[in-house]
Design a protein around this motif. Structure first.
Motif, PDB file in Angstrom:
ATOM      1  N   THR A  23       0.838  -1.190   0.000  1.00 46.19           N
ATOM      2  CA  THR A  23       0.000   0.000   0.000  1.00 46.19           C
ATOM      3  C   THR A  23       0.875   1.242   0.000  1.00 46.19           C
ATOM      4  OG1 THR A  23      -1.745  -1.142   1.211  1.00 46.19           O
ATOM      5  CG2 THR A  23      -1.751   1.249   1.290  1.00 46.19           C
ATOM      6  N   ASP A  25       1.591   5.491  -0.312  1.00 44.50           N
ATOM      7  CA  ASP A  25       1.038   6.829  -0.025  1.00 44.50           C
ATOM      8  C   ASP A  25       0.290   6.934   1.299  1.00 44.50           C
ATOM      9  OD1 ASP A  25       2.057   7.277  -2.525  1.00 44.50           O
ATOM     10  OD2 ASP A  25       0.149   7.729  -3.496  1.00 44.50           O
ATOM     11  N   ILE A  26       0.657   6.138   2.296  1.00 47.02           N
ATOM     12  CA  ILE A  26      -0.025   6.219   3.591  1.00 47.02           C
ATOM     13  C   ILE A  26       0.381   7.514   4.291  1.00 47.02           C
ATOM     14  CG2 ILE A  26      -0.404   5.091   5.802  1.00 47.02           C
ATOM     15  CD1 ILE A  26       0.463   2.461   4.428  1.00 47.02           C
ATOM     16  N   SER A  32      -6.138   7.661   3.208  1.00 48.13           N
ATOM     17  CA  SER A  32      -5.130   6.615   2.998  1.00 48.13           C
ATOM     18  C   SER A  32      -4.818   5.871   4.289  1.00 48.13           C
ATOM     19  CB  SER A  32      -3.850   7.227   2.412  1.00 48.13           C
ATOM     20  OG  SER A  32      -3.244   8.121   3.343  1.00 48.13           O
ATOM     21  N   HIS A 243      -2.881   1.670  -4.395  1.00 55.17           N
ATOM     22  CA  HIS A 243      -3.007   3.005  -3.793  1.00 55.17           C
ATOM     23  C   HIS A 243      -4.385   3.160  -3.152  1.00 55.17           C
ATOM     24  CE1 HIS A 243       0.161   3.533  -6.876  1.00 55.17           C
ATOM     25  NE2 HIS A 243       0.645   4.443  -6.055  1.00 55.17           N
ATOM     26  N   SER A 245      -7.546   4.111  -0.834  1.00 56.81           N
ATOM     27  CA  SER A 245      -8.039   5.152   0.063  1.00 56.81           C
ATOM     28  C   SER A 245      -9.550   4.979   0.223  1.00 56.81           C
ATOM     29  CB  SER A 245      -7.749   6.551  -0.486  1.00 56.81           C
ATOM     30  OG  SER A 245      -6.380   6.889  -0.371  1.00 56.81           O
ATOM     31  N   LEU A 251     -10.229  13.473  -0.164  1.00 58.74           N
ATOM     32  CA  LEU A 251      -9.604  12.720  -1.248  1.00 58.74           C
ATOM     33  C   LEU A 251     -10.102  13.208  -2.604  1.00 58.74           C
ATOM     34  CD1 LEU A 251      -7.812  10.224  -2.096  1.00 58.74           C
ATOM     35  CD2 LEU A 251      -9.952   8.926  -2.132  1.00 58.74           C
ATOM     36  N   TRP A 258      -9.192   9.716  -7.705  1.00 54.29           N
ATOM     37  CA  TRP A 258      -9.747   9.200  -6.454  1.00 54.29           C
ATOM     38  C   TRP A 258     -10.570   7.937  -6.663  1.00 54.29           C
ATOM     39  CZ3 TRP A 258     -15.000   8.748  -5.919  1.00 54.29           C
ATOM     40  CH2 TRP A 258     -15.806   9.514  -6.778  1.00 54.29           C
ATOM     41  N   ARG A 261      -8.356   4.925  -6.525  1.00 61.92           N
ATOM     42  CA  ARG A 261      -7.867   4.686  -5.170  1.00 61.92           C
ATOM     43  C   ARG A 261      -8.960   4.052  -4.300  1.00 61.92           C
ATOM     44  NH1 ARG A 261      -2.966   7.788  -4.023  1.00 61.92           N
ATOM     45  NH2 ARG A 261      -2.330   8.812  -5.952  1.00 61.92           N
ATOM     46  N   TYR A 265      -9.134   0.141  -2.643  1.00 58.34           N
ATOM     47  CA  TYR A 265      -9.577  -0.184  -1.276  1.00 58.34           C
ATOM     48  C   TYR A 265     -10.678  -1.240  -1.309  1.00 58.34           C
ATOM     49  CZ  TYR A 265     -12.235   0.368   3.068  1.00 58.34           C
ATOM     50  OH  TYR A 265     -12.926   0.132   4.226  1.00 58.34           O
TER      51      TYR A 265
END
Length: 305
Positions: A23, A25-26, A32, A243, A245, A251, A258, A261, A265
């Motif tokens: 994962t 970009d935390i 994120s 990536h 989120s 976001l 977005w 992302r 998830y």
């Protein structure tokens, strides 16, 4: 190229397929961090990396302190790609560092960051990011790079020096000269990188074979994309990037991708994908498994660049 010695050291065969489901970009935004928390509990991902200069880093660090079992590395950050959501170096804001643009933040893109960055200042920044992560309670399992910015003759030596100084396996690949030339290095630099990787591998530093990721420009049919990508993984150790989120207003304001992302998830919270991975003949590992293979400090300090 010979099979990766990491495979045998982990008790696998030369033809086994291992994947670090990673994962990125935390801490870039709250969404994120929230996504990683859910995904780690769900158990399909195996690693992640925190962006220390970013606004939600402290929330990521809080999570890491509360979940010391989480496999988290430092996502070395030398760029900031968004138009109205920015961050910059934590070690200096001096223009002479070459790390900041006319607005005082990291450059938006990799090319100007590589062109302008002073390697001495950049190495200090990388080290500062690792040290701040550790001071905040994160126990890093590895180091990797945001937007591949360290893949530059100016920065790679510093990247390796910082990783080895902290006994962190660096995300780096045992590829041939053609691969590194395609990444923008000249032939001389590409040959030097290949030689360096061979030296590290001989000393016992674990290296990766492949990199794969889901395209942030294709949010549709994400589950099928993930299944196809996992099914097609070659033998060796692959750094598999997602990536994820959660869908939050912040976001949506930050990034036009977005949807992808959020799709990452939702896809990696899917029982369907969990079952698929279980039956795909792919062994999922984290960076902690590679960190345990790192040589002793004396061996690392003896390596020359």
């Amino acid at each position: 190229m010979q099979p990766n010695p990491v495979l045998r050291r982990l008790g696998c065969s030369d033809n086994d397929r291992l994947a670090i489901i990673h994962t990125d970009d935390i801490g870039m935004c709250l969404a994120s961090v929230a996504a990683f928390s859910d995904l780690w509990d769900f158990g399909l991902i195996s690693s992640g990396a925190v962006m220390v200069p970013c606004p939600w880093f402290l929330k990521a660090a809080e999570y890491a302190r509360q979940h010391p079992d989480a496999d988290l590395g430092v996502h070395i950050t030398l760029t900031c790609e968004w138009k109205t959501y920015r961050w910059g170096p934590i070690s200096t804001r001096e223009p002479e560092s070459g790390m900041v643009d006319e607005e005082g933040y990291f450059y938006h893109e990799t090319a100007p960051a590589q062109a302008h960055g002073d390697p001495v200042y950049v190495q200090r920044e990388m080290d500062a990011q690792v040290k701040r992560a550790m001071a905040a309670g994160i126990q890093p399992t590895h180091m990797d790079t945001h937007m591949g910015t360290v893949v530059s003759p100016k920065f790679m030596r510093g990247y390796f020096e910082v990783a080895l100084a902290h006994r962190l396996p660096p995300m780096f690949f045992r590829k041939d000269e053609n691969f590194w030339m395609a990444m923008g290095l000249d032939q001389h630099s590409a040959a030097a990188v290949v030689k360096l990787v061979q030296q590290f591998e001989a000393a016992g530093v674990p290296m990766l074979d492949h990199i794969a990721m889901l395209d942030l420009g294709r949010p549709e049919d994400r589950l099928e994309q993930a299944k196809q990508a996992i099914a097609s993984l070659p033998p060796g150790v692959t750094h598999f990037i997602i990536h994820p989120s959660k869908d939050m207003p912040e976001l949506r304001e930050i990034t036009p991708d977005w949807r992808a992302r959020v799709a990452d998830y939702e896809t990696f919270m899917s029982e369907s994908l969990r079952e698929f991975v279980k039956n795909a003949g792919v062994q999922v590992i984290g960076y902690r498994a590679l960190q345990e293979l790192m040589p002793d400090p004396e061996t690392l300090t003896s390596l020359s660049f």
